[in-house]
Scaffold this motif. Structure first.
Motif, PDB file in Angstrom:
ATOM      1  N   LEU A  95     -41.716  19.910 -34.638  1.00  0.00           N
ATOM      2  CA  LEU A  95     -42.582  20.888 -35.304  1.00  0.00           C
ATOM      3  C   LEU A  95     -44.013  20.821 -34.806  1.00  0.00           C
ATOM      4  O   LEU A  95     -44.718  21.834 -34.799  1.00  0.00           O
ATOM      5  N   ARG A  96     -44.470  19.662 -34.391  1.00  0.00           N
ATOM      6  CA  ARG A  96     -45.813  19.557 -33.795  1.00  0.00           C
ATOM      7  C   ARG A  96     -45.879  20.329 -32.485  1.00  0.00           C
ATOM      8  O   ARG A  96     -46.889  20.931 -32.166  1.00  0.00           O
ATOM      9  N   ARG A  97     -44.804  20.334 -31.744  1.00  0.00           N
ATOM     10  CA  ARG A  97     -44.774  21.011 -30.451  1.00  0.00           C
ATOM     11  C   ARG A  97     -44.464  22.495 -30.565  1.00  0.00           C
ATOM     12  O   ARG A  97     -44.926  23.302 -29.748  1.00  0.00           O
ATOM     13  N   ASN A  98     -43.651  22.862 -31.584  1.00  0.00           N
ATOM     14  CA  ASN A  98     -43.252  24.250 -31.769  1.00  0.00           C
ATOM     15  C   ASN A  98     -43.072  24.470 -33.272  1.00  0.00           C
ATOM     16  O   ASN A  98     -42.080  24.023 -33.842  1.00  0.00           O
ATOM     17  N   PRO A  99     -43.999  25.137 -33.927  1.00  0.00           N
ATOM     18  CA  PRO A  99     -43.954  25.244 -35.388  1.00  0.00           C
ATOM     19  C   PRO A  99     -42.939  26.244 -35.941  1.00  0.00           C
ATOM     20  O   PRO A  99     -42.788  26.338 -37.157  1.00  0.00           O
ATOM     21  N   ARG A 100     -42.241  26.961 -35.086  1.00  0.00           N
ATOM     22  CA  ARG A 100     -41.235  27.898 -35.589  1.00  0.00           C
ATOM     23  C   ARG A 100     -40.019  27.120 -36.076  1.00  0.00           C
ATOM     24  O   ARG A 100     -39.531  26.229 -35.382  1.00  0.00           O
ATOM     25  N   ALA A 101     -39.552  27.472 -37.271  1.00  0.00           N
ATOM     26  CA  ALA A 101     -38.446  26.722 -37.871  1.00  0.00           C
ATOM     27  C   ALA A 101     -37.576  27.642 -38.703  1.00  0.00           C
ATOM     28  O   ALA A 101     -37.987  28.744 -39.063  1.00  0.00           O
ATOM     29  N   ALA A 102     -36.378  27.165 -39.000  1.00  0.00           N
ATOM     30  CA  ALA A 102     -35.464  27.861 -39.889  1.00  0.00           C
ATOM     31  C   ALA A 102     -34.848  26.837 -40.833  1.00  0.00           C
ATOM     32  O   ALA A 102     -34.718  25.655 -40.494  1.00  0.00           O
ATOM     33  N   LEU A 103     -34.511  27.308 -42.019  1.00  0.00           N
ATOM     34  CA  LEU A 103     -33.845  26.475 -43.009  1.00  0.00           C
ATOM     35  C   LEU A 103     -32.604  27.191 -43.502  1.00  0.00           C
ATOM     36  O   LEU A 103     -32.631  28.410 -43.722  1.00  0.00           O
ATOM     37  N   SER A 104     -31.542  26.437 -43.695  1.00  0.00           N
ATOM     38  CA  SER A 104     -30.329  26.941 -44.311  1.00  0.00           C
ATOM     39  C   SER A 104     -30.062  26.072 -45.527  1.00  0.00           C
ATOM     40  O   SER A 104     -29.941  24.856 -45.399  1.00  0.00           O
ATOM     41  N   ILE A 105     -30.016  26.692 -46.694  1.00  0.00           N
ATOM     42  CA  ILE A 105     -29.773  25.982 -47.940  1.00  0.00           C
ATOM     43  C   ILE A 105     -28.513  26.578 -48.546  1.00  0.00           C
ATOM     44  O   ILE A 105     -28.373  27.795 -48.644  1.00  0.00           O
TER      45      ILE A 105
END
Length: 128
Positions: free
Chosen positions: A55-65
């Motif tokens: 996340l420090r290198r690439n802040p794009r993220a996804a979450l599956s709950i």
């Protein structure tokens, strides 16, 4: 005001289920489980290691709950957003007080973790 559907917000706050965080660095995906807290269009979790480095290198993220009962899915929420790493000690302690007890851990468990906040860019959900 959040663009997260109100029913998805209800599901995200209903009970302590695990989120699967997806990050990507150098074109390679990495998925790992995290405990989380959701409020007002922001997902918070505490982490260290590979997830934090990604996340420090690439802040794009996804979450599956997802919530399952007896092997059957009851509901799922998918989130995409942008992460911000928060290294403020007071903010980390406050987040630990929100997150850890929800999952049965003490507030000071895993004190080496760093706070990450994901501002939700898009969210979808399904109930079954």
């Amino acid at each position: 005001m959040s663009d997260v559907p109100s029913e998805a917000e209800r599901l995200l706050t209903s009970e302590p289920v695990i989120a699967h965080l997806a990050t990507c660095v150098d074109g390679r995906p990495h998925v790992a489980p995290v405990w989380y807290h959701y409020a007002d269009g922001v997902v918070e979790f505490l982490t260290t290691g590979r997830k934090l480095e990604n996340l420090r290198r690439n802040p794009r993220a996804a979450l599956s709950i997802q919530k399952d009962e007896g092997g059957r899915t009851e509901w799922m929420v998918s989130i995409r957003g942008t992460a911000t790493v928060i290294e403020d000690e007071a903010a980390i302690r406050e987040a630990a007080a929100r997150i850890n007890p929800r999952y049965g851990a003490s507030e000071d468990a895993w004190s080496e973790n760093v706070l990450v906040r994901i501002d939700v860019g898009s969210a979808s959900y399904e109930t079954y």
